[in-house]
Structures are given as C-alpha cells and as structure tokens.
Scaffold this motif. Structure first.
Motif, PDB file in Angstrom:
ATOM      1  N   GLN A 258     -15.811  11.952 -34.546  1.00  0.00           N
ATOM      2  CA  GLN A 258     -15.892  11.438 -35.911  1.00  0.00           C
ATOM      3  C   GLN A 258     -14.526  11.158 -36.495  1.00  0.00           C
ATOM      4  OE1 GLN A 258     -18.158  13.718 -38.593  1.00  0.00           O
ATOM      5  NE2 GLN A 258     -20.097  13.187 -37.676  1.00  0.00           N
ATOM      6  N   VAL A 259     -13.519  11.912 -36.115  1.00  0.00           N
ATOM      7  CA  VAL A 259     -12.190  11.670 -36.669  1.00  0.00           C
ATOM      8  C   VAL A 259     -11.252  11.082 -35.605  1.00  0.00           C
ATOM      9  CG1 VAL A 259     -10.257  12.651 -37.860  1.00  0.00           C
ATOM     10  CG2 VAL A 259     -12.522  13.496 -38.342  1.00  0.00           C
ATOM     11  N   LEU A 260     -10.945  11.893 -34.593  1.00  0.00           N
ATOM     12  CA  LEU A 260      -9.938  11.430 -33.633  1.00  0.00           C
ATOM     13  C   LEU A 260     -10.462  10.280 -32.785  1.00  0.00           C
ATOM     14  CD1 LEU A 260      -7.179  11.774 -32.486  1.00  0.00           C
ATOM     15  CD2 LEU A 260      -8.063  13.473 -30.929  1.00  0.00           C
ATOM     16  N   GLY A 261     -11.737  10.368 -32.370  1.00  0.00           N
ATOM     17  CA  GLY A 261     -12.277   9.311 -31.536  1.00  0.00           C
ATOM     18  C   GLY A 261     -12.335   7.978 -32.265  1.00  0.00           C
ATOM     19  N   VAL A 262     -12.825   8.028 -33.520  1.00  0.00           N
ATOM     20  CA  VAL A 262     -12.911   6.779 -34.284  1.00  0.00           C
ATOM     21  C   VAL A 262     -11.514   6.224 -34.558  1.00  0.00           C
ATOM     22  CG1 VAL A 262     -13.457   5.927 -36.585  1.00  0.00           C
ATOM     23  CG2 VAL A 262     -15.178   7.068 -35.261  1.00  0.00           C
ATOM     24  N   LEU A 263     -10.568   7.113 -34.840  1.00  0.00           N
ATOM     25  CA  LEU A 263      -9.206   6.619 -35.094  1.00  0.00           C
ATOM     26  C   LEU A 263      -8.629   5.953 -33.857  1.00  0.00           C
ATOM     27  CD1 LEU A 263      -7.439   9.257 -37.311  1.00  0.00           C
ATOM     28  CD2 LEU A 263      -8.279   7.034 -37.896  1.00  0.00           C
ATOM     29  N   LEU A 264      -8.808   6.599 -32.684  1.00  0.00           N
ATOM     30  CA  LEU A 264      -8.265   6.008 -31.447  1.00  0.00           C
ATOM     31  C   LEU A 264      -8.915   4.664 -31.166  1.00  0.00           C
ATOM     32  CD1 LEU A 264      -8.021   9.072 -29.083  1.00  0.00           C
ATOM     33  CD2 LEU A 264      -6.170   7.626 -29.809  1.00  0.00           C
ATOM     34  N   ILE A 265     -10.251   4.602 -31.344  1.00  0.00           N
ATOM     35  CA  ILE A 265     -10.943   3.354 -31.023  1.00  0.00           C
ATOM     36  C   ILE A 265     -10.561   2.262 -32.013  1.00  0.00           C
ATOM     37  CG2 ILE A 265     -13.228   2.320 -30.943  1.00  0.00           C
ATOM     38  CD1 ILE A 265     -14.176   4.695 -29.491  1.00  0.00           C
ATOM     39  N   MET A 266     -10.356   2.640 -33.277  1.00  0.00           N
ATOM     40  CA  MET A 266      -9.940   1.629 -34.257  1.00  0.00           C
ATOM     41  C   MET A 266      -8.536   1.114 -33.947  1.00  0.00           C
ATOM     42  SD  MET A 266     -12.470   1.218 -36.059  1.00  0.00           S
ATOM     43  CE  MET A 266     -13.980   2.058 -35.675  1.00  0.00           C
ATOM     44  N   VAL A 267      -7.646   2.006 -33.516  1.00  0.00           N
ATOM     45  CA  VAL A 267      -6.300   1.550 -33.148  1.00  0.00           C
ATOM     46  C   VAL A 267      -6.367   0.597 -31.956  1.00  0.00           C
ATOM     47  CG1 VAL A 267      -4.119   2.327 -32.177  1.00  0.00           C
ATOM     48  CG2 VAL A 267      -5.064   3.490 -34.120  1.00  0.00           C
ATOM     49  N   GLY A 268      -7.179   0.984 -30.965  1.00  0.00           N
ATOM     50  CA  GLY A 268      -7.323   0.113 -29.808  1.00  0.00           C
ATOM     51  C   GLY A 268      -7.916  -1.238 -30.173  1.00  0.00           C
ATOM     52  N   GLY A 269      -8.936  -1.208 -31.029  1.00  0.00           N
ATOM     53  CA  GLY A 269      -9.563  -2.458 -31.438  1.00  0.00           C
ATOM     54  C   GLY A 269      -8.626  -3.325 -32.248  1.00  0.00           C
TER      55      GLY A 269
ATOM     56  N   TRP B 108      -7.880  -5.147 -41.122  1.00  0.00           N
ATOM     57  CA  TRP B 108      -8.152  -4.490 -42.390  1.00  0.00           C
ATOM     58  C   TRP B 108      -9.522  -3.844 -42.386  1.00  0.00           C
ATOM     59  CZ3 TRP B 108      -4.431  -3.009 -45.070  1.00  0.00           C
ATOM     60  CH2 TRP B 108      -3.295  -3.782 -45.250  1.00  0.00           C
ATOM     61  N   MET B 109     -10.501  -4.510 -41.771  1.00  0.00           N
ATOM     62  CA  MET B 109     -11.831  -3.913 -41.780  1.00  0.00           C
ATOM     63  C   MET B 109     -11.882  -2.658 -40.918  1.00  0.00           C
ATOM     64  SD  MET B 109     -15.154  -6.289 -41.854  1.00  0.00           S
ATOM     65  CE  MET B 109     -14.420  -7.647 -42.682  1.00  0.00           C
ATOM     66  N   LEU B 110     -11.165  -2.673 -39.791  1.00  0.00           N
ATOM     67  CA  LEU B 110     -11.120  -1.461 -38.966  1.00  0.00           C
ATOM     68  C   LEU B 110     -10.410  -0.338 -39.706  1.00  0.00           C
ATOM     69  CD1 LEU B 110     -10.328  -2.969 -35.484  1.00  0.00           C
ATOM     70  CD2 LEU B 110     -12.464  -2.083 -36.305  1.00  0.00           C
ATOM     71  N   LEU B 111      -9.363  -0.694 -40.454  1.00  0.00           N
ATOM     72  CA  LEU B 111      -8.672   0.320 -41.258  1.00  0.00           C
ATOM     73  C   LEU B 111      -9.613   0.900 -42.307  1.00  0.00           C
ATOM     74  CD1 LEU B 111      -5.882   1.601 -41.777  1.00  0.00           C
ATOM     75  CD2 LEU B 111      -5.533  -0.127 -43.498  1.00  0.00           C
ATOM     76  N   LEU B 112     -10.444   0.031 -42.889  1.00  0.00           N
ATOM     77  CA  LEU B 112     -11.416   0.493 -43.883  1.00  0.00           C
ATOM     78  C   LEU B 112     -12.394   1.485 -43.263  1.00  0.00           C
ATOM     79  CD1 LEU B 112     -12.319  -0.151 -46.819  1.00  0.00           C
ATOM     80  CD2 LEU B 112     -13.939  -1.719 -45.835  1.00  0.00           C
ATOM     81  N   VAL B 113     -12.867   1.168 -42.052  1.00  0.00           N
ATOM     82  CA  VAL B 113     -13.793   2.090 -41.382  1.00  0.00           C
ATOM     83  C   VAL B 113     -13.114   3.429 -41.140  1.00  0.00           C
ATOM     84  CG1 VAL B 113     -15.085   2.481 -39.279  1.00  0.00           C
ATOM     85  CG2 VAL B 113     -15.117   0.263 -40.331  1.00  0.00           C
ATOM     86  N   ALA B 114     -11.861   3.403 -40.681  1.00  0.00           N
ATOM     87  CA  ALA B 114     -11.160   4.659 -40.395  1.00  0.00           C
ATOM     88  C   ALA B 114     -10.984   5.485 -41.662  1.00  0.00           C
ATOM     89  CB  ALA B 114      -9.814   4.355 -39.741  1.00  0.00           C
ATOM     90  N   VAL B 115     -10.622   4.820 -42.764  1.00  0.00           N
ATOM     91  CA  VAL B 115     -10.414   5.555 -44.017  1.00  0.00           C
ATOM     92  C   VAL B 115     -11.727   6.139 -44.523  1.00  0.00           C
ATOM     93  CG1 VAL B 115      -9.788   5.272 -46.426  1.00  0.00           C
ATOM     94  CG2 VAL B 115      -8.337   4.342 -44.679  1.00  0.00           C
TER      95      VAL B 115
END
Lengths: 145, 109
Positions: free
Chosen positions: A47-58, A69-76
């Motif tokens: 929920q935290v580290l996995g989503v952050l890593l996948i958002m960075v990769g994406g 920006w949308m991936l950043l929104l999801v992470a936040v």
C-alpha cells in the motif's frame, strides 16, 4: 542519449519488479499470519512502498507530464489514506477481540484500568451510551481508545 | 523485456490470488476488509505495471479511481462494524463478539 534511455528503462523496470515482489509478499503474509493486526502489517507493504515504487517506475516509463502528475496524485492519496483506514480497522479489531492478545508484547490499550461505563471512543454506539449514561460531560474522557 | 512482463505479472497475480484466498477463508469481517484493501491495491499496481510496460497512459486515470475506492470501502466497512459496537461490561475495552458469533458459541457449548 540512448545510454541514458537504457539506464532510465533499467531503473524503471527494477522499480516495477520490486513493487510486484512486494505485492506477492503481501499475499503470502495475508495467508500465513495469525490475526487481523499482523495481516494488516503484511497488507500495508504494497500500500505504501509498493505503490510508490510502481508509480516511480511508471512515471519514468510513461514520459509525459500529465501521466506523471496523475501518478503523483495516486501516490499522495495512498500515503494520506492508508494510515486513516489502517487506524480505523485496527481499532475496531482490538475491540472486537480479533487480536491474539497472547501474541502481543506491549498492550497499552489493555493496561489502563478504567471504570465501567466510560465511553471508549468516537463510534456512533459510543455517542449513544455517553448521552444515555452520563450526559454530555462524559465526552472527552477516555476517548484515547 | 518479455521476461520482465512474465515475472511482474506472475508476482502480481500470485499476490492477488493469495489475497483472494484470505478473502474466501478469512474468519472475520475485518480479515476480509484487509484482504479486499490489499486486493484493490494489487489491482491498481497491476494496472500501473501494464501502463508502464506498454507505455500506454490511457489507464492512468483509472488508478486514481481505484485507489480512492479502496479507501472509501475500507473506511465505510470499519465505520459499520464500529457502529455495531455496544456498551460492554468491564473496562470498556472489550466490546465482545458480534451477536451471531455469540449465539454460535453458546450453541456449541
């Protein structure tokens, strides 16, 4: 320039694979752990580290500002909402005896000796008992549970 | 690159399957809530991995919706179970079992 692209692709793919690995470990922990709190401990890894890593990769792979920006929104969103929902679920789980208390090392909620009938939280049912039992003055006492 | 595809999808699918196992087996409602939360996060991660590996940003707005849906779902179910809590004997920390589980325990005794 193509070296730079290859490097960025490698970093992105490593991030994506690490995030996927965290999702797999979350599933394993959900099946193997004994009670709600430990299962939640396993389930919050992606929920935290996995989503952050996948958002960075994406964001590295997609190469567009709107997608970034949308991936950043999801992470936040994820980082804001994961603690709230985890806190609510764990609080209800503790009160509902879904916690293996023999496995707890420290039990700060159970240690305090309170008088019977004290309203123990901000749940709807607690509001009813507080109003019925001791009036509005009962609010604010023992609401740390 | 195909190896990366296969590896990522195997890991995501394995995690989702194990979360489904917990969703089916979970003894209490809260276990199922935790499993559903994790399952939705894994689905969002899978969508993001697909979008990243295909370089296709079409699916990205869906991610926002899925992540918000996970939060709203788990919080509303937690509030629902919290609303079922009644006044309890003792120090007010142990709300007891749900009514149906209580009846089942008494019937088994």
């Amino acid at each position: 320039m193509s070296d730079l692209h290859a490097l960025a692709d490698t970093v992105a793919v490593v991030c994506l694979l690490l995030g996927s690995l965290l999702c797999l470990t979350a599933g394993l922990g959900l099946v193997r752990f004994p009670d709600v709190l430990t299962r939640m401990h396993a389930g919050t890894k992606p929920q935290v580290l996995g989503v952050l890593l996948i958002m960075v990769g994406g964001a590295i792979r997609l190469q567009g500002w709107s997608a970034t920006w949308m991936l950043l929104l999801v992470a936040v969103f994820q980082m804001m909402t994961a603690p709230v929902s985890a806190h609510m679920i764990s609080r209800v789980a503790y009160r509902r005896r879904h916690v293996r208390r023999d496995l707890l090392l420290v039990d700060e909620l159970g240690a305090g000796h309170r008088e019977a009938g004290t309203p123990h939280g901000d749940e709807p049912a607690d509001a009813a008992t507080a109003r019925g039992a001791r009036g509005p003055a009962g609010y604010g006492q023992g609401s740390l549970g | 690159m195909t190896l990366v595809f296969v590896l990522a999808y195997i890991m995501l699918g394995g995690g989702a399957l194990l979360a489904l196992v917990r969703l089916a087996r979970g003894p209490s409602l809260l276990d199922r809530v935790v499993a559903t939360d994790t399952l939705l996060v894994i689905i969002a991660a899978g969508l993001a991995v697909h979008a990243a590996l295909q370089r296709d940003p079409t699916l990205v707005p869906v991610l926002v919706v899925v992540s918000l849906l996970a939060f709203v779902g788990s919080v509303s179910v937690a509030r629902y179970i919290g609303g079922m809590l009644r006044r309890s004997p003792g120090d007010g920390q142990d709300a007891g079992l749900p009514a149906a589980a209580q009846q089942r325990e008494e019937a088994a005794r």
